[in-house]
Write an enzyme that holds these catalytic residues in place. Structure first.
Site, short mmCIF file in Angstrom:
data_model
loop_
_atom_site.label_atom_id
_atom_site.label_comp_id
_atom_site.label_asym_id
_atom_site.label_seq_id
_atom_site.Cartn_x
_atom_site.Cartn_y
_atom_site.Cartn_z
N GLN A 173 0.97 -1.19 -0.13
CA GLN A 173 0.11 -0.14 -0.17
C GLN A 173 0.82 1.37 -0.10
O GLN A 173 0.54 2.23 -0.50
CB GLN A 173 -0.74 -0.15 1.26
CG GLN A 173 -1.73 1.33 1.37
CD GLN A 173 -2.51 1.32 2.57
OE1 GLN A 173 -2.55 0.35 3.31
NE2 GLN A 173 -3.26 2.37 2.78
N HIS A 245 -1.24 -5.15 -5.60
CA HIS A 245 -0.47 -4.95 -4.34
C HIS A 245 -1.77 -5.14 -3.34
O HIS A 245 -3.03 -5.43 -3.44
CB HIS A 245 -0.43 -3.43 -3.97
CG HIS A 245 -1.60 -2.68 -3.89
ND1 HIS A 245 -1.96 -2.10 -2.45
CD2 HIS A 245 -2.21 -1.89 -4.76
CE1 HIS A 245 -3.10 -1.14 -2.93
NE2 HIS A 245 -3.28 -1.06 -4.12
N CYS A 246 -1.54 -5.36 -1.95
CA CYS A 246 -2.26 -5.41 -0.91
C CYS A 246 -1.67 -4.72 0.34
O CYS A 246 -1.06 -3.54 -0.12
CB CYS A 246 -2.42 -7.00 -0.41
SG CYS A 246 -0.80 -7.98 -0.15
N LEU A 247 -1.94 -5.26 1.47
CA LEU A 247 -1.16 -4.16 2.89
C LEU A 247 0.35 -4.12 2.55
O LEU A 247 0.75 -3.19 2.74
CB LEU A 247 -1.86 -4.83 3.96
CG LEU A 247 -1.49 -3.84 5.16
CD1 LEU A 247 -2.01 -2.29 4.92
CD2 LEU A 247 -2.03 -4.31 6.35
N GLY A 249 2.01 -6.32 0.36
CA GLY A 249 2.51 -7.03 -0.96
C GLY A 249 3.40 -8.46 -0.63
O GLY A 249 4.21 -8.81 -1.20
#
Length: 663
Positions: A173, A245-247, A249
């Site tokens: 993020q 992406h996520c929080l 990665g």
């Protein structure tokens, strides 16, 4: 205790540092801390013996030796014959005398005393040594195998933006919200695999996609993989870069990247995982997502197998239809379909008025039959499989309208092919003044004054059971017989047929005709020996049939006889006042035969020994649909007379054979 029996040798940090700087031949330094602590930082050239409960118990029980615990790189020093100095340290122990007897360090020291002459403990432990001599300390990466220790996504990413493919990036993020970093790498598409991470303000909606999943062991990421891959390919076709992406990665976004590598590069889940792991070592998908990747791999393999075998098994062969000049073989309809088709055929023939010289109407069942043929051809059933199916149950459907349209009727039918599906039977119900000879119809294109005999079918050998898929069934009546269209297989009446003791006339009334009863030992179905020489077996449901001579119950009588048949298994019968009692049938036949003429007898004998000409198109559509289903295999190895007796007892009929009035 060993600690009470002999005081421990101690060594301070300065002396150990001087020994280490002296070069090779220095002391053997053993680190007794945990593996995580040792891996982060340890004394230069030290050896780790993990202080776990398992190692401690095995040391106490004597199931493991010190040499087995020391890594192979230093095992040569342990096996050396010359005296070896050993220095042991933990994290922060300053006085060995205060150690508990059951502590790991005490047990380790006692075991080392039995193997080495000089064993000392480092005063202050690693904490003191590392603070005084940090240059003599080192850290090395973990020697774990290349596998994932699944854990939830970390709140803070350990690495920055990672380039997996020229158009695919993997990040966190923090990386996505950094506009300068995104612009520097030319990233204009964002795939967000989270519920909480916000959308960047500088990314438009058309280039942003969110997958609302959490990083836990209950989420289903598999249904989103195909949509994610389509979004990444969309960015690739636009010559743009996309970031997944996520929080942090590590788990969710890494799973999507692995799935994309599997789909586009044809890798297995293990190879794709290593491909992404080499470029971003911090990835660690949880076990739930790893299991879904295995399911996705199986689906990709199945899809590839179907695409490989598609041209051979998946697509049906080209059908040969009327456009190619070859008629499609027909399949028998079910019992309900046969009755309904016969009713519709009679209604259409009675109400319709085809133009003179025009073709016969197209059968209404042609589209359904064509679709069924396409489905069956796609199955690629062999002839052996078709024969096995035919042996289980043979269905004879006498659907004249759908089977004998003029556009599809062959002129010279040949012997049946054992590999073909069961053909439809033919029900000959001639109309007109003569038996078996149809009268020309004004609306039939084939209306000619003379008749042409139809070639008869060849009878199968007597040793083989009746397995011919095509059979003929003839219903023959007197000169004054009329045919009135009726629907279904209900009981029919023949107002034009003379009863016993009544003259034949158009105004005479005759009781309704009953269906032939079930064969019994008192009144069995009779087999005519003429069938062995003629086109097929001749059956009589009401009395015995002689070998061709006119008489009571014979098919050559004017109004009381019944007969016909062909193809090795058809037959029909009808009488003036039909009854299951054979004696009443015989008397009715005798009274009717007295009014017959010799010319009529000759014509009917000719009909029995040969096939009548194809009836006109309008007469075809007025015929009835009758279906008989019987089980075969009960008449093999028996005499012909015994076959019919057993057949009368064991054969089950799905519908009654009705005597049909004709016009």
């Amino acid at each position: 205790m060993a600690g009470d029996r002999l005081p421990r040798k101690v060594m301070d940090a300065k002396k150990l540092a001087s020994l280490l700087r002296g070069g090779p031949g220095g002391p053997l330094v053993i680190d007794s801390r945990s593996f995580v602590e040792y891996n982060s930082c340890h004394v230069l050239s030290s050896v780790n013996i993990c202080c776990s409960k398992l190692v401690k118990r095995r040391l106490q029980q004597g199931k493991v030796t010190i040499a087995e615990l020391i890594q192979p790189a230093t095992r040569s020093q342990v096996d050396a014959t010359e005296p070896q100095d050993v220095v042991v340290y933990d994290q922060s122990t300053r006085d060995a005398s205060v150690l508990a007897a059951d502590s790991f360090l005490s047990i380790l020291l006692s075991k080392l005393d039995g193997c080495f002459d000089s064993v000392a403990i480092l005063t202050g432990g690693f904490a003191t040594f590392s603070s005084c001599f940090p240059g003599l300390c080192e850290g090395k990466p973990a020697t774990l195998p290349s596998m994932s220790l699944s854990q939830p996504c970390l709140p803070v990413p350990s690495v920055g933006l990672t380039r997996i493919l020229p158009h695919l990036y993997l990040g966190s993020q923090k990386d996505v919200l950094n506009k300068d970093l995104m612009t520097q790498n030319g990233i204009s598409y964002v795939l967000n695999a989270s519920n909480s991470c916000p959308k960047p303000d500088f990314i438009c909606e058309s280039r942003f996609m969110r997958i609302p999943i959490n990083d836990n062991y209950c989420e289903k990421l598999l249904p989103w993989l195909d949509k994610s891959i389509e979004f990444i390919d969309k960015a690739k076709l636009s010559s743009c870069q996309v970031i997944v992406h996520c929080l942090a990665g590590i788990s969710r976004s890494a799973t999507i990247a692995i799935a994309y590598i599997m789909k586009t590069m044809g890798m297995s889940s293990d190879d794709a995982y290593r491909f992404v792991k080499d470029r971003r070592p911090s990835i660690s998908p949880n076990f739930n997502f790893l299991g879904q990747l295995l399911e996705y791999e199986r689906s990709l393999k199945l899809l590839a197998a179907l695409q490989t075998d598609g041209p051979h098994l998946g697509t049906p062969e080209p059908l040969m239809g009327p456009a190619a000049g070859i008629p499609l073989p027909r399949l028998p309809p079910s019992t309900s379909e046969s009755a309904a088709t016969g009713s519709e055929a009679a209604t259409a023939a009675r109400e319709g008025s085809p133009s003179a010289g025009g073709d016969a109407p197209i059968p209404s069942t042609a589209p359904a039959t064509s679709a069924l043929q396409q489905g069956l051809r796609g199955l690629h059933l062999s002839s052996d499989r078709l024969q096995d199916t035919n042996r289980l149950k043979r269905s004879f459907s006498l659907d004249i309208k759908s089977a004998y349209a003029p556009s599809r009727r062959p002129d010279f039918p040949g012997p049946p092919d054992p590999g073909e599906a069961p053909k439809l039977c033919k029900l000959d119900s001639p109309s007109g003044g003569t038996l078996g000879l149809p009268s020309p119809s004004p609306d039939s294109p084939d209306s000619v004054p003379e008749c042409r005999p139809r070639p008869r079918r060849r009878r199968p050998p007597a040793s083989s059971p009746a397995r011919s898929p095509a059979h003929g069934l003839g219903l023959n009546f007197g000169d004054t017989a009329r045919q009135t269209p009726r629907h279904g297989l209900s009981a029919l009446s023949a107002p034009g047929l003379p009863g016993p003791g009544q003259p034949a006339g158009p105004g005479g009334w005759v009781p309704p005709l009953d269906s032939p009863g079930t064969p019994s030992p008192d009144g069995p179905w009779c087999f005519s020996p003429e069938g062995a020489q003629g086109p097929g077996a001749v059956f009589s449901a009401f009395g015995r049939v002689s070998a061709g001579a006119p008489g009571p119950g014979n098919s050559s009588s004017s109004g009381g006889g019944g007969g016909g048949g062909g193809g090795g298994g058809g037959g029909g019968g009808g009488g003036g006042s039909s009854s299951s009692n054979s004696s009443s049938s015989s008397s009715s036949s005798s009274s009717s035969s007295s009014s017959s003429s010799s010319s009529s007898d000759l014509r009917r004998r000719d009909v029995r020994t040969g096939w009548p000409e194809e009836p006109a198109a309008d007469a075809q559509f007025k015929r009835r649909s009758c279906q008989m289903e019987f089980e075969e295999g009960m008449v093999e190895g028996r005499a012909r007379g015994e076959e019919l007796a057993a057949l009368g007892k064991q054969t089950s009929f799905s519908g009654s054979v009705e005597v049909i009035e004709v016009s």
